[in-house]
Structures are given as structure tokens and as C-alpha cells.
Design a protein around this motif. Structure first.
Motif, PDB file in Angstrom:
ATOM      1  N   VAL A  54       0.858  -1.186   0.000  1.00 50.29           N
ATOM      2  CA  VAL A  54       0.000   0.000   0.000  1.00 50.29           C
ATOM      3  C   VAL A  54       0.897   1.240   0.000  1.00 50.29           C
ATOM      4  O   VAL A  54       2.081   1.152   0.327  1.00 50.29           O
ATOM      5  N   GLY A  55       0.327   2.354  -0.352  1.00 48.90           N
ATOM      6  CA  GLY A  55       1.064   3.613  -0.339  1.00 48.90           C
ATOM      7  C   GLY A  55       0.384   4.614   0.573  1.00 48.90           C
ATOM      8  O   GLY A  55      -0.747   4.399   1.024  1.00 48.90           O
ATOM      9  N   LYS A  56       1.043   5.711   0.830  1.00 44.75           N
ATOM     10  CA  LYS A  56       0.497   6.748   1.690  1.00 44.75           C
ATOM     11  C   LYS A  56      -0.804   7.276   1.086  1.00 44.75           C
ATOM     12  O   LYS A  56      -0.863   7.585  -0.101  1.00 44.75           O
ATOM     13  N   GLY A  57      -1.851   7.318   1.903  1.00 41.71           N
ATOM     14  CA  GLY A  57      -3.158   7.789   1.463  1.00 41.71           C
ATOM     15  C   GLY A  57      -4.097   6.698   1.011  1.00 41.71           C
ATOM     16  O   GLY A  57      -5.283   6.943   0.792  1.00 41.71           O
ATOM     17  N   ASP A  58      -3.599   5.464   0.869  1.00 42.50           N
ATOM     18  CA  ASP A  58      -4.450   4.350   0.438  1.00 42.50           C
ATOM     19  C   ASP A  58      -5.398   3.930   1.543  1.00 42.50           C
ATOM     20  O   ASP A  58      -5.056   3.926   2.718  1.00 42.50           O
ATOM     21  N   LYS A  59      -6.623   3.550   1.154  1.00 42.81           N
ATOM     22  CA  LYS A  59      -7.624   3.030   2.086  1.00 42.81           C
ATOM     23  C   LYS A  59      -7.310   1.565   2.358  1.00 42.81           C
ATOM     24  O   LYS A  59      -7.027   0.802   1.442  1.00 42.81           O
ATOM     25  N   GLY A  84      -8.622   2.008   7.875  1.00 40.91           N
ATOM     26  CA  GLY A  84      -8.263   3.420   7.877  1.00 40.91           C
ATOM     27  C   GLY A  84      -7.485   3.760   6.625  1.00 40.91           C
ATOM     28  O   GLY A  84      -7.496   3.015   5.644  1.00 40.91           O
ATOM     29  N   TYR A  85      -6.803   4.896   6.675  1.00 44.68           N
ATOM     30  CA  TYR A  85      -5.976   5.365   5.563  1.00 44.68           C
ATOM     31  C   TYR A  85      -4.519   5.367   6.005  1.00 44.68           C
ATOM     32  O   TYR A  85      -4.211   5.745   7.130  1.00 44.68           O
ATOM     33  N   VAL A  86      -3.634   4.949   5.114  1.00 45.29           N
ATOM     34  CA  VAL A  86      -2.209   4.919   5.442  1.00 45.29           C
ATOM     35  C   VAL A  86      -1.750   6.370   5.615  1.00 45.29           C
ATOM     36  O   VAL A  86      -1.765   7.156   4.676  1.00 45.29           O
ATOM     37  N   ALA A  87      -1.376   6.718   6.840  1.00 43.81           N
ATOM     38  CA  ALA A  87      -0.961   8.089   7.152  1.00 43.81           C
ATOM     39  C   ALA A  87       0.539   8.276   6.952  1.00 43.81           C
ATOM     40  O   ALA A  87       0.983   9.339   6.530  1.00 43.81           O
ATOM     41  N   ALA A  88       1.314   7.245   7.283  1.00 42.10           N
ATOM     42  CA  ALA A  88       2.769   7.363   7.164  1.00 42.10           C
ATOM     43  C   ALA A  88       3.389   5.990   7.013  1.00 42.10           C
ATOM     44  O   ALA A  88       2.887   5.005   7.555  1.00 42.10           O
TER      45      ALA A  88
END
Length: 109
Positions: A54-59, A84-88
Motif C-alpha cells: 500500500v502507499g500513503k493515502g491508500d484506504k 483506515g488510511y495509510v498516514a505514514a
């Protein structure tokens, strides 16, 4: 800052700075949870992040694979326990981390 003039004594003028009052806008609290390096075996003390899926911002939903970890025995996909969303992403691909250390974080919104 604003200036305030004060009379001191006979004809002495003292000028001091007074702090300006500011209104602060406080953002609502956002729930953030850590993605920790898991112990994939009983002898594992650290692991290497082979790749992030996953990358930053992905659900991310609970149960979705988020990264591939190399342990002392095998490479395994690690699933998210929360949504959630990947924050970091704290630990980059190819880097090592001790078991229990945060390698990334998820934000509620």
C-alpha cells in the motif's frame, strides 16, 4: 505584539511589548493507530520490510495485506488489524525493524 506605554516616575516613559491574543482553531482529534513489526515466529527479534503493498493515502480494510516481511525463516504478507488510511510509512523497503516497533501508521479519516 502590541506596545504598551507606562509612566514611571516623574517623566520617564517605559514601553513594553504585550502579547497579542490570537484565536486558535483546533482541529478535531483524529484516531491514529500504528502498524507494528509483527513477530512471525517464536525466534524472530527483527524483520526486514521487503515491500509495501500500500502507499500513503491508500484506504485499508481490516484483513488487507499491507506489507511483505522477511523473517529469519520466510517472507510473509502482513495484514492490517484495523481499517483506515495509510498516514505514514516510517520504515522504508529493504530496512530492518525490531519486533513491536512502529513501521507505519493508519489514520481514521
Amino acid at each position: 505584539m502590541r506596545l504598551a506605554a507606562l509612566w514611571c516616575g516623574a517623566s520617564a516613559l517605559v514601553v513594553r511589548q504585550q502579547p497579542t491574543r490570537r484565536r486558535l482553531r483546533i482541529a478535531p482529534r483524529m484516531a491514529v493507530s500504528e502498524i507494528a513489526m509483527p513477530a512471525l515466529s517464536s525466534t524472530m527479534t527483527s524483520g526486514r520490510v521487503v515491500s509495501w503493498l500500500v502507499g500513503k493515502g491508500d484506504k485499508v480494510e481490516a484483513g488487507d495485506p499491507v506489507m511483505v516481511v522477511e523473517s529469519d525463516k520466510a517472507d510473509m504478507e502482513v495484514e492490517s488489524f484495523e481499517e483506515g488510511y495509510v498516514a505514514a510509512i516510517v520504515v522504508d523497503e529493504g530496512s530492518d525493524a525490531d519486533v513491536g516497533v512502529a513501521v507505519g501508521s493508519l489514520a481514521e479519516t
